[in-house]
Design a protein around this motif. Structure first.
Motif, mmCIF file in Angstrom:
data_model
loop_
_atom_site.group_PDB
_atom_site.id
_atom_site.type_symbol
_atom_site.label_atom_id
_atom_site.label_comp_id
_atom_site.label_asym_id
_atom_site.label_seq_id
_atom_site.Cartn_x
_atom_site.Cartn_y
_atom_site.Cartn_z
ATOM 1 N N HIS A 1 5.508 6.865 -12.786
ATOM 2 C CA HIS A 1 4.378 7.559 -13.409
ATOM 3 C C HIS A 1 3.510 8.123 -12.292
ATOM 4 C CE1 HIS A 1 5.412 5.636 -17.211
ATOM 5 N NE2 HIS A 1 5.692 4.588 -16.476
ATOM 6 N N LEU A 2 2.767 9.182 -12.608
ATOM 7 C CA LEU A 2 1.933 9.785 -11.568
ATOM 8 C C LEU A 2 0.464 9.732 -11.960
ATOM 9 C CD1 LEU A 2 4.166 12.929 -10.849
ATOM 10 C CD2 LEU A 2 4.064 10.798 -9.542
ATOM 11 N N ALA A 3 -0.387 9.510 -10.982
ATOM 12 C CA ALA A 3 -1.834 9.462 -11.254
ATOM 13 C C ALA A 3 -2.479 10.733 -10.711
ATOM 14 C CB ALA A 3 -2.427 8.233 -10.578
ATOM 15 N N GLU A 4 -3.656 11.055 -11.267
ATOM 16 C CA GLU A 4 -4.353 12.287 -10.839
ATOM 17 C C GLU A 4 -5.016 12.113 -9.488
ATOM 18 O OE1 GLU A 4 -6.592 14.267 -13.815
ATOM 19 O OE2 GLU A 4 -4.491 14.668 -14.418
ATOM 20 N N ASP A 5 -5.516 10.908 -9.253
ATOM 21 C CA ASP A 5 -6.188 10.613 -7.982
ATOM 22 C C ASP A 5 -6.201 9.091 -7.806
ATOM 23 O OD1 ASP A 5 -8.346 9.551 -9.483
ATOM 24 O OD2 ASP A 5 -9.151 11.561 -9.730
ATOM 25 N N LEU B 1 -5.355 6.011 -10.471
ATOM 26 C CA LEU B 1 -4.290 5.065 -10.123
ATOM 27 C C LEU B 1 -4.762 3.614 -10.326
ATOM 28 C CD1 LEU B 1 -1.382 5.115 -8.647
ATOM 29 C CD2 LEU B 1 -2.654 4.417 -6.633
ATOM 30 N N ALA B 2 -6.030 3.369 -9.968
ATOM 31 C CA ALA B 2 -6.557 2.001 -10.014
ATOM 32 C C ALA B 2 -6.866 1.541 -11.445
ATOM 33 C CB ALA B 2 -7.822 1.928 -9.165
ATOM 34 N N GLU B 3 -7.155 2.498 -12.324
ATOM 35 C CA GLU B 3 -7.568 2.193 -13.699
ATOM 36 C C GLU B 3 -6.556 1.254 -14.399
ATOM 37 O OE1 GLU B 3 -10.471 4.032 -14.773
ATOM 38 O OE2 GLU B 3 -10.419 2.437 -16.302
ATOM 39 N N GLY B 4 -6.986 0.051 -14.695
ATOM 40 C CA GLY B 4 -6.133 -0.887 -15.448
ATOM 41 C C GLY B 4 -4.982 -1.474 -14.652
ATOM 42 N N ALA B 5 -4.959 -1.265 -13.320
ATOM 43 C CA ALA B 5 -3.817 -1.762 -12.526
ATOM 44 C C ALA B 5 -3.955 -3.251 -12.217
ATOM 45 C CB ALA B 5 -3.719 -0.975 -11.221
ATOM 46 N N ASP B 6 -2.804 -3.935 -12.146
ATOM 47 C CA ASP B 6 -2.797 -5.340 -11.727
ATOM 48 C C ASP B 6 -2.850 -5.445 -10.210
ATOM 49 O OD1 ASP B 6 -2.340 -7.062 -14.161
ATOM 50 O OD2 ASP B 6 -0.738 -5.597 -14.422
ATOM 51 N N ALA B 7 -2.390 -4.401 -9.558
ATOM 52 C CA ALA B 7 -2.413 -4.420 -8.081
ATOM 53 C C ALA B 7 -2.213 -3.012 -7.546
ATOM 54 C CB ALA B 7 -1.304 -5.320 -7.553
ATOM 55 N N LEU B 8 -2.762 -2.797 -6.341
ATOM 56 C CA LEU B 8 -2.499 -1.546 -5.618
ATOM 57 C C LEU B 8 -1.747 -1.896 -4.335
ATOM 58 C CD1 LEU B 8 -5.879 0.453 -5.688
ATOM 59 C CD2 LEU B 8 -3.865 0.800 -7.126
ATOM 60 N N VAL B 9 -0.784 -1.040 -3.962
ATOM 61 C CA VAL B 9 -0.096 -1.215 -2.679
ATOM 62 C C VAL B 9 -0.327 0.034 -1.854
ATOM 63 C CG1 VAL B 9 2.068 -1.846 -1.568
ATOM 64 C CG2 VAL B 9 1.804 -2.180 -4.022
ATOM 65 N N VAL B 10 -0.871 -0.108 -0.655
ATOM 66 C CA VAL B 10 -1.057 1.047 0.226
ATOM 67 C C VAL B 10 0.238 1.249 1.009
ATOM 68 C CG1 VAL B 10 -2.409 2.056 2.101
ATOM 69 C CG2 VAL B 10 -3.501 0.470 0.491
ATOM 70 N N CYS B 11 0.878 2.406 0.782
ATOM 71 C CA CYS B 11 2.168 2.658 1.464
ATOM 72 C C CYS B 11 2.067 3.739 2.529
ATOM 73 C CB CYS B 11 3.228 3.050 0.448
ATOM 74 S SG CYS B 11 3.784 1.650 -0.537
ATOM 75 N N ARG C 1 1.285 -3.751 -13.959
ATOM 76 C CA ARG C 1 1.024 -2.336 -13.648
ATOM 77 C C ARG C 1 0.650 -2.234 -12.165
ATOM 78 N NH1 ARG C 1 -0.310 0.248 -18.597
ATOM 79 N NH2 ARG C 1 -1.495 1.796 -17.444
ATOM 80 N N ILE C 2 1.540 -1.626 -11.406
ATOM 81 C CA ILE C 2 1.306 -1.548 -9.959
ATOM 82 C C ILE C 2 1.063 -0.092 -9.556
ATOM 83 C CG2 ILE C 2 2.215 -2.186 -7.679
ATOM 84 C CD1 ILE C 2 2.594 -4.630 -9.267
ATOM 85 N N GLY C 3 -0.009 0.135 -8.815
ATOM 86 C CA GLY C 3 -0.313 1.478 -8.311
ATOM 87 C C GLY C 3 0.114 1.598 -6.855
ATOM 88 N N VAL C 4 0.875 2.639 -6.556
ATOM 89 C CA VAL C 4 1.346 2.830 -5.173
ATOM 90 C C VAL C 4 0.539 3.980 -4.550
ATOM 91 C CG1 VAL C 4 3.335 3.470 -3.752
ATOM 92 C CG2 VAL C 4 3.629 1.914 -5.690
ATOM 93 N N LEU C 5 -0.225 3.629 -3.540
ATOM 94 C CA LEU C 5 -1.128 4.600 -2.904
ATOM 95 C C LEU C 5 -0.407 5.219 -1.697
ATOM 96 C CD1 LEU C 5 -4.037 5.455 -3.478
ATOM 97 C CD2 LEU C 5 -4.815 3.615 -2.002
ATOM 98 N N GLY C 6 0.046 6.467 -1.860
ATOM 99 C CA GLY C 6 0.794 7.141 -0.793
ATOM 100 C C GLY C 6 2.289 7.037 -1.037
ATOM 101 N N LEU C 7 2.964 8.186 -1.077
ATOM 102 C CA LEU C 7 4.408 8.193 -1.348
ATOM 103 C C LEU C 7 5.211 8.783 -0.181
ATOM 104 C CD1 LEU C 7 4.085 9.388 -5.064
ATOM 105 C CD2 LEU C 7 4.789 7.097 -4.305
ATOM 106 N N ALA C 8 4.610 9.711 0.550
ATOM 107 C CA ALA C 8 5.311 10.342 1.684
ATOM 108 C C ALA C 8 5.612 9.282 2.753
ATOM 109 C CB ALA C 8 4.448 11.437 2.284
ATOM 110 N N PHE C 9 6.606 9.542 3.617
ATOM 111 C CA PHE C 9 6.987 8.504 4.589
ATOM 112 C C PHE C 9 5.909 8.270 5.637
ATOM 113 C CE2 PHE C 9 8.237 10.054 8.830
ATOM 114 C CZ PHE C 9 8.268 11.431 8.646
ATOM 115 N N LYS C 10 5.001 9.248 5.778
ATOM 116 C CA LYS C 10 3.828 9.059 6.646
ATOM 117 C C LYS C 10 2.802 10.108 6.233
ATOM 118 C CE LYS C 10 5.017 12.034 10.485
ATOM 119 N NZ LYS C 10 5.053 12.177 11.919
ATOM 120 N N PRO C 11 1.567 10.041 6.732
ATOM 121 C CA PRO C 11 0.561 11.029 6.323
ATOM 122 C C PRO C 11 0.846 12.426 6.864
ATOM 123 C CG PRO C 11 -0.447 9.180 7.517
ATOM 124 C CD PRO C 11 1.016 9.035 7.663
ATOM 125 N N ASN C 12 0.214 13.415 6.260
ATOM 126 C CA ASN C 12 0.300 14.819 6.703
ATOM 127 C C ASN C 12 1.668 15.445 6.530
ATOM 128 O OD1 ASN C 12 -2.389 14.994 7.451
ATOM 129 N ND2 ASN C 12 -1.946 14.037 9.419
#
Ligand code: UGA
Length: 439
Positions: free
Chosen positions: A366-370, A374-384, A313-324
């Protein structure tokens, strides 16, 4: 006050039109998409760009900004028309000019008095001449016009500030008087105005974007070497950036460049060079390194999760190509989601503004609320994507809710020492073995 028409209501057209209206001009924005124009008339803005919505509402209220689908209406009193339509990538990386052609034909068929046609879309060198030719051939009867190239240098996410405070304005035309008239529109910005010929102005745009992309790929290559040799690319970039000849900007190592501009423009320049018999080996390397930058996330995850990603279970933090921005075009995050899914991982994403679009583009995401969800039960988080709001997360809470405390930081958002102190298995881009080993 000048009378200006703007063709195309994407990021470039909307920010250009709105800023010119805010500077006191009368602006009419045209788009062939009726739905978009209806939305804009109701004060709804189809894209996320900080400050844009407020500026549009203010200028519509003041009677300076209008929206229409009719070229007849927009061109009735216009002295200038800015062409700001999209130029997507064609099959071989060349810029697809069908929307520019349509806009030029519409101008030719609906102009009722002499006009200056200003090209702001990023177009291959030589397009200004091509546009002039199309207009000449499509006019029902000959009428005077000039073509001026005025390339766009604003960034998404800070388009309004960039427009109002440019480092320079570049104008190119066969007719210096026409360029001077476009220069008049920019005088209030109190910036350097460079007037040159059409082709040179068009090339300045490609060369600028390609150079910035080169800086990014350069620092990403240095990051890969730093990782092997135990140096810290963040500090290397700071150390290099104080040299005035190098400068600190665009030396952030990470997952590489995305968005609607750099990937498309570097490919288009490479294509232009190739078809004209040049050998663009540096541009090719830039593209190649950028591809590898995205793969880094996958390889690092494999390494930290024991080789296999199936059912992880991988959580991806940030989906847009850059912030803002909510722009997902060529977003490294989306590529990474797909690469992970191809390996059988269960991927969940979170982004402050780009989730709806991401779900449309990837139905298995899948989408997380916040971020905590996203972190709940995840094997890893990736900051994108390095959104500001990710900088101040309660990382201890995040760690406690994860199945395994693995964080792969593709944007070097966190401090390695702090992450190790908190007990994360943490990996950042180009931040040496001393950090990855936790001492
Ligand atoms: C870019 C240029 O910066 C603008 O000058 C230009 O007008 C615009 O393209 C365009 O051609 O219309 P933009 O695509 O909005 O603007 O975004 P940037 O802020 O330049 O970032 C592009 C990509 O490079 C992003 O994915 C960003 O994450 C990445 N990047 C940027 C890095 O990986 N490292 C850096 O140091 C800087």
């Amino acid at each position: 006050m000048k009378n200006i028409a703007v063709a195309g209501t994407g990021y470039v057209g909307l920010s250009t039109g709105t800023c010119f209206a805010d500077m006191g001009n009368k602006v009419t924005c045209i788009d062939i998409n009726e739905e978009k124009i209806d939305m804009l008339r109701q004060g709804k803005v189809p894209i996320f760009e900080p400050g844009l919505s407020e500026m549009i509402v203010r200028n519509v209220k003041a009677g300076r900004l209008h929206f229409t689908t009719s070229y007849v209406e927009a061109l009735a009193d216009a002295e200038y028309i800015f062409i700001c339509v999209g130029t997507p990538s064609g099959v071989d990386g060349e810029a697809d000019l069908q929307y520019v052609r349509m806009a030029a034909q519409s101008v030719a068929q609906n102009m009722t008095k002499p006009i200056i046609v200003v090209n702001k879309s990023t177009v291959p060198v030589g397009t200004g001449d091509w546009v002039a030719d199309i207009i000449k051939r499509s006019q029902p009867q000959p009428m005077a016009f000039d073509v001026v190239s005025c390339p766009e240098f604003t960034r998404e996410g800070s388009a309004l500030t960039d427009f109002m405070n440019p480092d320079r304005v570049v104008l190119g035309s066969k007719n210096p008087e026409a360029a001077e008239k476009v220069a008049q529109l920019h005088l209030a910005l109190r910036t350097r105005i460079i007037i040159t010929d059409l082709r040179t102005a068009e090339m300045i745009k490609y060369a600028s974007n390609a150079f910035l992309a080169t800086k990014i790929s350069f620092i990403n290559e240095i990051a890969a070497i730093c990782e092997k040799l135990g140096a810290d690319v963040q500090e290397v970039a700071v150390g290099m950036g104080y040299d005035k000849r190098i400068g600190p900007a665009f030396l952030n190592a990470g997952l590489g460049y995305g968005g609607s501009c750099f990937p498309k423009d570097v490919k288009a320049l490479e294509h232009m060079a190739l078809v004209h018999g040049s050998h663009p080996s540096l541009l090719r390397a830039v593209i190649d390194i950028n591809r590898d930058a995205r793969r880094w996330a996958l390889l690092t995850l494999r390494e930290l999760l024991g080789g296999r990603l199936t059912d992880r279970r991988i959580g991806v933090l940030g989906l847009a190509f850059k912030p803002n921005t909510d722009d997902l075009r060529e977003s490294p995050a989306l590529d990474i989601c797909r690469m992970l899914q191809n390996e059988g991982a269960l991927v969940t994403g979170y982004d402050p503004v780009a989730m709806a679009g991401a779900a449309r583009m990837n139905s298995d995401l899948h989408l997380a609320e916040d971020p905590y969800d996203l972190a709940e039960g995840a094997d890893a988080l990736v900051v994108c994507t390095e959104w500001n709001e990710f900088k101040q997360l309660d990382l201890a809470r995040i760690k406690n809710s994860m199945l395994q405390p693995v964080v792969v930081d593709g944007r070097n958002l966190y401090e390695p020492d702090k992450m190790h102190e908190l007990g994360f298995q943490y990996r950042a881009v180009g931040r040496g073995a001393k950090y990855t080993n936790g001492h």
